[in-house]
Each structure stands twice: as C-alpha cells, then as structure tokens.
Scaffold this motif. Structure first.
Motif, PDB file in Angstrom:
ATOM      1  N   SER A   8       5.726  11.858   5.507  1.00  8.32           N
ATOM      2  CA  SER A   8       6.244  12.154   6.843  1.00  8.32           C
ATOM      3  C   SER A   8       5.121  12.435   7.839  1.00  8.32           C
ATOM      4  CB  SER A   8       7.231  13.324   6.790  1.00  8.32           C
ATOM      5  OG  SER A   8       6.635  14.466   6.217  1.00  8.32           O
ATOM      6  N   THR A   9       4.090  13.153   7.431  1.00  6.72           N
ATOM      7  CA  THR A   9       2.975  13.443   8.325  1.00  6.72           C
ATOM      8  C   THR A   9       2.232  12.164   8.703  1.00  6.72           C
ATOM      9  OG1 THR A   9       2.697  15.654   7.419  1.00  6.72           O
ATOM     10  CG2 THR A   9       0.800  14.714   8.555  1.00  6.72           C
ATOM     11  N   ARG A  10       2.038  11.291   7.743  1.00  9.90           N
ATOM     12  CA  ARG A  10       1.324  10.044   8.039  1.00  9.90           C
ATOM     13  C   ARG A  10       2.152   9.132   8.939  1.00  9.90           C
ATOM     14  NH1 ARG A  10      -1.308  10.365   2.495  1.00  9.90           N
ATOM     15  NH2 ARG A  10      -3.290  11.331   3.054  1.00  9.90           N
ATOM     16  N   VAL A  11       3.465   9.091   8.710  1.00  7.90           N
ATOM     17  CA  VAL A  11       4.327   8.313   9.610  1.00  7.90           C
ATOM     18  C   VAL A  11       4.197   8.871  11.021  1.00  7.90           C
ATOM     19  CG1 VAL A  11       6.729   7.788  10.228  1.00  7.90           C
ATOM     20  CG2 VAL A  11       5.966   7.532   7.859  1.00  7.90           C
ATOM     21  N   LEU A  12       4.298  10.187  11.153  1.00  3.90           N
ATOM     22  CA  LEU A  12       4.198  10.844  12.456  1.00  3.90           C
ATOM     23  C   LEU A  12       2.922  10.456  13.197  1.00  3.90           C
ATOM     24  CD1 LEU A  12       5.211  13.009  14.505  1.00  3.90           C
ATOM     25  CD2 LEU A  12       3.932  14.677  13.135  1.00  3.90           C
ATOM     26  N   HIS A  13       1.811  10.392  12.477  1.00  2.00           N
ATOM     27  CA  HIS A  13       0.522  10.134  13.120  1.00  2.00           C
ATOM     28  C   HIS A  13       0.188   8.650  13.294  1.00  2.00           C
ATOM     29  CE1 HIS A  13      -0.653  14.281  13.484  1.00  2.00           C
ATOM     30  NE2 HIS A  13      -0.249  14.494  12.259  1.00  2.00           N
ATOM     31  N   HIS A  14       0.944   7.758  12.675  1.00  9.99           N
ATOM     32  CA  HIS A  14       0.605   6.339  12.760  1.00  9.99           C
ATOM     33  C   HIS A  14       1.626   5.467  13.477  1.00  9.99           C
ATOM     34  CE1 HIS A  14      -2.244   7.635   9.651  1.00  9.99           C
ATOM     35  NE2 HIS A  14      -2.999   6.664  10.131  1.00  9.99           N
ATOM     36  N   VAL A  15       2.838   5.930  13.648  1.00  9.45           N
ATOM     37  CA  VAL A  15       3.850   5.122  14.326  1.00  9.45           C
ATOM     38  C   VAL A  15       3.848   5.533  15.799  1.00  9.45           C
ATOM     39  CG1 VAL A  15       5.847   6.652  13.946  1.00  9.45           C
ATOM     40  CG2 VAL A  15       6.193   4.193  14.041  1.00  9.45           C
ATOM     41  N   ASN A  16       3.953   4.565  16.692  1.00 10.45           N
ATOM     42  CA  ASN A  16       3.898   4.946  18.107  1.00 10.45           C
ATOM     43  C   ASN A  16       5.299   4.952  18.713  1.00 10.45           C
ATOM     44  OD1 ASN A  16       4.535   2.311  18.617  1.00 10.45           O
ATOM     45  ND2 ASN A  16       2.719   1.838  19.802  1.00 10.45           N
ATOM     46  N   ARG A  17       6.121   5.803  18.144  1.00  9.34           N
ATOM     47  CA  ARG A  17       7.497   5.995  18.620  1.00  9.34           C
ATOM     48  C   ARG A  17       7.944   7.368  18.149  1.00  9.34           C
ATOM     49  NH1 ARG A  17       9.498   1.248  18.143  1.00  9.34           N
ATOM     50  NH2 ARG A  17       7.484   0.355  17.765  1.00  9.34           N
ATOM     51  N   PRO A  18       9.043   7.889  18.687  1.00  6.56           N
ATOM     52  CA  PRO A  18       9.489   9.226  18.281  1.00  6.56           C
ATOM     53  C   PRO A  18       9.810   9.304  16.786  1.00  6.56           C
ATOM     54  CG  PRO A  18      10.614   8.540  20.281  1.00  6.56           C
ATOM     55  CD  PRO A  18       9.873   7.335  19.766  1.00  6.56           C
ATOM     56  N   VAL A  19       9.488  10.464  16.207  1.00  6.94           N
ATOM     57  CA  VAL A  19       9.740  10.718  14.789  1.00  6.94           C
ATOM     58  C   VAL A  19      10.474  12.049  14.659  1.00  6.94           C
ATOM     59  CG1 VAL A  19       8.670  11.114  12.525  1.00  6.94           C
ATOM     60  CG2 VAL A  19       7.643   9.477  14.116  1.00  6.94           C
ATOM     61  N   LEU A  20      11.515  12.057  13.831  1.00  3.70           N
ATOM     62  CA  LEU A  20      12.236  13.287  13.504  1.00  3.70           C
ATOM     63  C   LEU A  20      11.998  13.571  12.031  1.00  3.70           C
ATOM     64  CD1 LEU A  20      14.290  15.575  13.966  1.00  3.70           C
ATOM     65  CD2 LEU A  20      16.105  13.888  13.540  1.00  3.70           C
ATOM     66  N   ILE A  21      11.334  14.690  11.743  1.00  7.72           N
ATOM     67  CA  ILE A  21      11.082  15.091  10.362  1.00  7.72           C
ATOM     68  C   ILE A  21      12.026  16.246  10.048  1.00  7.72           C
ATOM     69  CG2 ILE A  21       9.405  16.002   8.716  1.00  7.72           C
ATOM     70  CD1 ILE A  21       7.212  14.689  10.465  1.00  7.72           C
ATOM     71  N   VAL A  22      12.908  16.027   9.081  1.00  9.36           N
ATOM     72  CA  VAL A  22      13.903  17.030   8.718  1.00  9.36           C
ATOM     73  C   VAL A  22      13.353  17.830   7.540  1.00  9.36           C
ATOM     74  CG1 VAL A  22      16.275  17.408   7.952  1.00  9.36           C
ATOM     75  CG2 VAL A  22      15.750  15.509   9.519  1.00  9.36           C
ATOM     76  N   PRO A  23      13.199  19.156   7.712  1.00  4.93           N
ATOM     77  CA  PRO A  23      12.649  19.977   6.629  1.00  4.93           C
ATOM     78  C   PRO A  23      13.658  20.131   5.489  1.00  4.93           C
ATOM     79  CG  PRO A  23      13.332  21.369   8.439  1.00  4.93           C
ATOM     80  CD  PRO A  23      13.524  19.938   8.901  1.00  4.93           C
ATOM     81  N   PRO A  24      13.168  20.575   4.328  1.00  4.59           N
ATOM     82  CA  PRO A  24      14.080  20.792   3.203  1.00  4.59           C
ATOM     83  C   PRO A  24      15.128  21.842   3.560  1.00  4.59           C
ATOM     84  CG  PRO A  24      11.784  21.099   2.526  1.00  4.59           C
ATOM     85  CD  PRO A  24      11.789  20.919   4.010  1.00  4.59           C
ATOM     86  N   ALA A  25      16.296  21.719   2.955  1.00  2.63           N
ATOM     87  CA  ALA A  25      17.352  22.699   3.175  1.00  2.63           C
ATOM     88  C   ALA A  25      16.908  24.040   2.610  1.00  2.63           C
ATOM     89  CB  ALA A  25      18.636  22.236   2.499  1.00  2.63           C
ATOM     90  N   LYS A  26      17.316  25.110   3.263  1.00  2.06           N
ATOM     91  CA  LYS A  26      17.001  26.436   2.763  1.00  2.06           C
ATOM     92  C   LYS A  26      17.820  26.691   1.509  1.00  2.06           C
ATOM     93  CE  LYS A  26      15.769  28.406   7.170  1.00  2.06           C
ATOM     94  NZ  LYS A  26      15.952  29.492   8.111  1.00  2.06           N
ATOM     95  N   THR A  27      17.200  27.384   0.546  1.00  2.00           N
ATOM     96  CA  THR A  27      17.893  27.706  -0.698  1.00  2.00           C
ATOM     97  C   THR A  27      17.861  29.202  -0.932  1.00  2.00           C
ATOM     98  OG1 THR A  27      15.860  27.396  -1.958  1.00  2.00           O
ATOM     99  CG2 THR A  27      17.331  25.490  -1.778  1.00  2.00           C
ATOM    100  N   ALA A  28      18.867  29.690  -1.629  1.00  4.74           N
ATOM    101  CA  ALA A  28      18.916  31.121  -1.941  1.00  4.74           C
ATOM    102  C   ALA A  28      17.870  31.423  -3.003  1.00  4.74           C
ATOM    103  CB  ALA A  28      20.303  31.500  -2.440  1.00  4.74           C
TER     104      ALA A  28
ATOM    105  N   GLY B  48       0.848  -1.189   0.000  1.00  9.63           N
ATOM    106  CA  GLY B  48       0.000   0.000   0.000  1.00  9.63           C
ATOM    107  C   GLY B  48       0.876   1.229   0.000  1.00  9.63           C
ATOM    108  N   PRO B  49       0.467   2.265   0.674  1.00 12.03           N
ATOM    109  CA  PRO B  49       1.252   3.499   0.674  1.00 12.03           C
ATOM    110  C   PRO B  49       2.597   3.330   1.390  1.00 12.03           C
ATOM    111  CG  PRO B  49      -0.696   3.718   2.072  1.00 12.03           C
ATOM    112  CD  PRO B  49      -0.785   2.391   1.412  1.00 12.03           C
ATOM    113  N   THR B  50       3.561   4.122   0.977  1.00 12.24           N
ATOM    114  CA  THR B  50       4.918   4.072   1.524  1.00 12.24           C
ATOM    115  C   THR B  50       4.923   4.264   3.034  1.00 12.24           C
ATOM    116  OG1 THR B  50       5.828   4.866  -0.559  1.00 12.24           O
ATOM    117  CG2 THR B  50       7.185   5.175   1.397  1.00 12.24           C
ATOM    118  N   TRP B  51       4.135   5.199   3.533  1.00 12.29           N
ATOM    119  CA  TRP B  51       4.151   5.488   4.967  1.00 12.29           C
ATOM    120  C   TRP B  51       3.816   4.243   5.782  1.00 12.29           C
ATOM    121  CZ3 TRP B  51      -0.082   4.628   7.926  1.00 12.29           C
ATOM    122  CH2 TRP B  51      -1.334   4.633   7.312  1.00 12.29           C
ATOM    123  N   ALA B  52       2.900   3.411   5.292  1.00 12.65           N
ATOM    124  CA  ALA B  52       2.490   2.220   6.033  1.00 12.65           C
ATOM    125  C   ALA B  52       3.647   1.223   6.145  1.00 12.65           C
ATOM    126  CB  ALA B  52       1.283   1.567   5.363  1.00 12.65           C
TER     127      ALA B  52
END
Length: 165
Positions: A134-154, A97-101
């Motif tokens: 990333s949002t679906r992983v955050l809401h469905h896994v019952n353990r800590p999640v670290l979501i790293v945002p995109p790097a800032k660009t000029a 199914g979906p990647t997050w699952a």
C-alpha cells in the motif's frame, strides 16, 4: 470513472472492499488480483538474488497461479457486489515484479479515479523488512489512493486495539 480495488482475499482486502462500498459514490469498480508464477517470484525476491532461477513451464500456456488469481478476483467481485458496489469487474493481472507495480500499471491503464487497498498494519522493523504494497502504491501511482487500515480487534483485556505499532 472507475475505482480500482486491490484484492488478495485477506481480511484486510475484504475490509477495503467493504469500506469502499459503504463510503464511496457508486461507480464502476475493478477488483484486481495480481499473480505471478512461483518461480518468477523466487527469481526477483531479494533473498534469492544470489541464486539464479531458470523457469520451466513444461509447455503450459496457463499457470495454476493464474487460475487461482482469476478465481480470487471473481470471488472478490462477488464479495464487492454483495457489499453494495455496482458494476463490478474482476481482473487477474500477471506481474513481472512486485505486486505494487502491477497495481500501479493497471490503475494507469484503466485511468482509475481512485485506487483502494488494504493495509496489513505492519510497523517498525517488520514494515521495513517485508515492505508495504500500500505504501509503494501510494508513492508511485499519480492518482488518489485510499488505504484502509486493519479492523480493530478486541485484545485480551476486553479493550480495543488498533493493530500493531
């Protein structure tokens, strides 16, 4: 304890690996690339829901998508080791199914102490239409999640832009 890092080869997933290597206590890591046969992706995708798809493998036991995911996971593990993560294991996982699952399932299976994923930085309507792994992983896994945002660009004016939204 083991850190699970989702890796799809994108700049965002590379940024997540680099962040983890710089900021986390050294511990074993699994670099996970999720794959699925193309016809399976089409069959569960919402846009294709009206047209059933019959999957034919031609008797093959291995899919090209699997081979590519295994190569991607290996490259991700090499990248993670070069970034400073010790004891890195590549893993390619087939999703039904979906990647997050699949990410949630593997995190549970290996009892990950932390799940790390990149974020494409989508906002507004694009986020709703495309969804967010990333949002679906955050809401469905019952353990800590670290979501790293995109790097800032000029931006064009020479200033810094934190992405969309």
């Amino acid at each position: 304890m083991t850190v699970l890092i989702a890796f799809d080869g994108s700049d965002d997933s590379r940024a997540a690996v680099e962040y983890a290597a710089r900021h986390l206590r050294p511990e074993p890591a699994v670099i996970l690339s999720v794959w699925e046969p193309l016809l399976s992706q089409i069959s569960w995708a919402p846009i294709a829901a009206a047209a059933p798809t019959v999957m034919q493998t031609g008797g093959r036991t291995e899919f090209e998508e699997q081979r590519q995911a295994e190569l991607l996971a290996t490259k991700g593990a090499e990248f993670a080791a070069a970034a400073g993560l010790p004891d890195v294991t590549p893993r390619a996982e087939r999703s039904g199914g979906p990647t997050w699952a699949a990410i949630v399932d593997v995190a549970t299976e290996i009892d990950a102490s932390l799940v790390v994923t990149g974020s494409r930085g989508l906002s507004g309507a694009r986020s709703v239409l495309l969804g967010s792994t990333s949002t679906r992983v955050l809401h469905h896994v019952n353990r800590p999640v670290l979501i790293v945002p995109p790097a800032k660009t000029a931006d064009k004016d020479g200033g810094k832009d934190g992405g969309e939204g």
